[in-house]
Design a protein around this motif. Structure first.
Motif, mmCIF file in Angstrom:
data_model
loop_
_atom_site.group_PDB
_atom_site.id
_atom_site.type_symbol
_atom_site.label_atom_id
_atom_site.label_comp_id
_atom_site.label_asym_id
_atom_site.label_seq_id
_atom_site.Cartn_x
_atom_site.Cartn_y
_atom_site.Cartn_z
ATOM 1 N N VAL A 46 -59.449 -4.713 28.951
ATOM 2 C CA VAL A 46 -59.274 -4.771 28.293
ATOM 3 C C VAL A 46 -58.110 -3.706 28.157
ATOM 4 N N SER A 47 -57.276 -3.289 29.956
ATOM 5 C CA SER A 47 -56.352 -3.560 29.806
ATOM 6 C C SER A 47 -55.341 -4.271 29.434
ATOM 7 N N ALA A 48 -55.626 -5.671 29.912
ATOM 8 C CA ALA A 48 -54.486 -6.626 29.158
ATOM 9 C C ALA A 48 -54.665 -6.895 27.877
ATOM 10 N N SER A 49 -55.253 -6.928 27.269
ATOM 11 C CA SER A 49 -54.868 -6.882 25.633
ATOM 12 C C SER A 49 -54.532 -5.941 25.372
ATOM 13 N N THR A 50 -54.936 -4.425 25.761
ATOM 14 C CA THR A 50 -53.942 -3.149 24.978
ATOM 15 C C THR A 50 -52.455 -3.009 25.689
ATOM 16 N N ARG A 51 -52.567 -3.158 27.313
ATOM 17 C CA ARG A 51 -51.222 -3.409 28.194
ATOM 18 C C ARG A 51 -51.766 -1.758 28.239
ATOM 19 N N ARG A 58 -52.725 1.106 31.528
ATOM 20 C CA ARG A 58 -52.964 0.239 33.048
ATOM 21 C C ARG A 58 -54.357 0.655 33.500
ATOM 22 N N ILE A 59 -54.561 -0.634 34.306
ATOM 23 C CA ILE A 59 -55.743 -0.544 34.781
ATOM 24 C C ILE A 59 -56.298 1.544 35.242
ATOM 25 N N PRO A 60 -55.824 1.542 35.743
ATOM 26 C CA PRO A 60 -55.979 3.260 36.354
ATOM 27 C C PRO A 60 -56.085 4.529 35.336
ATOM 28 N N LEU A 61 -55.391 4.273 34.164
ATOM 29 C CA LEU A 61 -55.207 4.761 33.092
ATOM 30 C C LEU A 61 -56.664 4.394 31.926
ATOM 31 N N VAL A 62 -56.973 4.223 32.697
ATOM 32 C CA VAL A 62 -58.741 3.370 31.642
ATOM 33 C C VAL A 62 -59.249 4.087 32.196
ATOM 34 N N HIS A 63 -59.704 3.726 33.562
ATOM 35 C CA HIS A 63 -60.245 4.711 34.347
ATOM 36 C C HIS A 63 -60.403 5.953 34.395
ATOM 37 N N ARG A 65 -52.925 12.005 33.725
ATOM 38 C CA ARG A 65 -52.255 11.371 33.960
ATOM 39 C C ARG A 65 -51.359 9.904 32.157
ATOM 40 N N CYS A 66 -52.065 11.037 31.419
ATOM 41 C CA CYS A 66 -51.483 10.045 30.257
ATOM 42 C C CYS A 66 -50.078 10.926 29.240
ATOM 43 N N LEU A 115 -57.601 1.744 23.343
ATOM 44 C CA LEU A 115 -58.404 1.852 23.876
ATOM 45 C C LEU A 115 -59.387 1.658 22.557
ATOM 46 N N ALA A 116 -59.922 3.015 21.520
ATOM 47 C CA ALA A 116 -60.585 1.950 20.275
ATOM 48 C C ALA A 116 -60.586 1.114 19.721
#
Length: 268
Positions: A32-37, A39-44, A53-54, A67-68
């Motif tokens: 998901v992070s790779a397709s949306t760019r 960052r992984i910590p922000l997705v978590h 963090r937004c 992300l949706a």
């Protein structure tokens, strides 16, 4: 840490809904992070309903939309639920006067430069013509007063003024685009309809800017090869690439990632 309020019905929280949809789509956080760019910590953090963090509600909504879509969810209900749990959407700040002023200022300068150039040329040509005419008149008076009837003596300034002093055509002035270096990429970002978070890097990954662009402010970046941009609340900015405006940068609240080279504008 800012954690979303527990819903009053049976719906999962905003972050939990995204997490469940991601798992159902058999996607990892890394994918998901790779397709949306994003960052992984922000997705978590978003999947744990931590939106601290937004950088604010505007950017949180933008990340939620991104992300949706990545996990095949309709972002509309998620945004409504987020607004209900975090105090509602603030009223947008009208910025039409600022936008008009920003557009008018550069357009007013072009005719001024052209008018000044034409006026200078007319003044020079007029001065030269007046000088030649005055000298010719004086030479004629001296010839009559002195009784000089020598037919072989050429009359002073007998040449035609337009033949020796043609009026040069003024150079066209098509804004500051012609003055930009063609072997570089130049980016200008203007806070048009509100504030936006921006990040800019050069071709080597060097961070040129990472912060908040307030309404009315502008930032300019230049590199020989490439400029990579991340625009939060992309619909609020006005973007110029190599002197040309890029239309439809993004929607209000959306996060856009763009890349430009000296031959653009075109979205990266």
């Amino acid at each position: 840490m800012s954690i979303g309020n527990s819903p009053t019905d049976d719906r999962p929280s905003v972050g939990r809904a995204i997490q469940q949809a991601r798992i159902a789509a058999r996607l990892t956080v890394e994918e998901v992070s790779a397709s949306t760019r994003v960052r992984i910590p922000l997705v978590h953090a978003i999947e744990q309903d931590d939106f601290s963090r937004c950088g604010g509600d505007v950017y949180a909504r933008g990340h939620l939309r991104t992300l949706a879509r990545a996990v095949q969810l309709d972002p509309g209900p998620l945004i409504e639920q987020y607004d209900a749990e975090h105090g509602g959407r603030p009223e947008p700040t009208p910025a039409a006067p600022l936008f008009e002023a920003e557009r008018i200022r550069p357009e007013r300068r072009r005719p001024n430069w052209t008018a000044a150039m034409v006026a200078a040329i007319v003044a020079v040509v007029g001065f030269v013509g007046f000088t030649l005419f005055s000298d010719g008149g004086q030479g004629g008076g001296i010839s009559v007063a002195g009784g000089d009837t020598n037919p072989d003596k050429p009359a002073p300034h007998s040449h035609t003024t337009p033949a020796k002093h043609p009026r040069p055509d003024p150079e066209p002035s098509d804004s500051a685009i012609a003055g930009l270096p063609k072997d570089k990429v130049t980016i200008k970002v203007i806070g048009r309809d509100g504030q936006s978070w921006i990040s800019a890097k050069d071709a080597n990954g060097k961070l040129l800017e990472d912060g908040l662009l307030r309404q009315g402010e502008s930032k300019t970046f230049t590199d020989k090869e490439r400029i990579d941009l991340v625009l939060g609340n992309a619909g609020a900015v006005q973007l110029y690439v190599n002197g040309k405006e890029v239309k439809e940068v993004g929607d209000q609240g959306s996060v856009e990632r763009l890349s430009y080279t000296p031959g653009d504008p075109q979205a990266g």
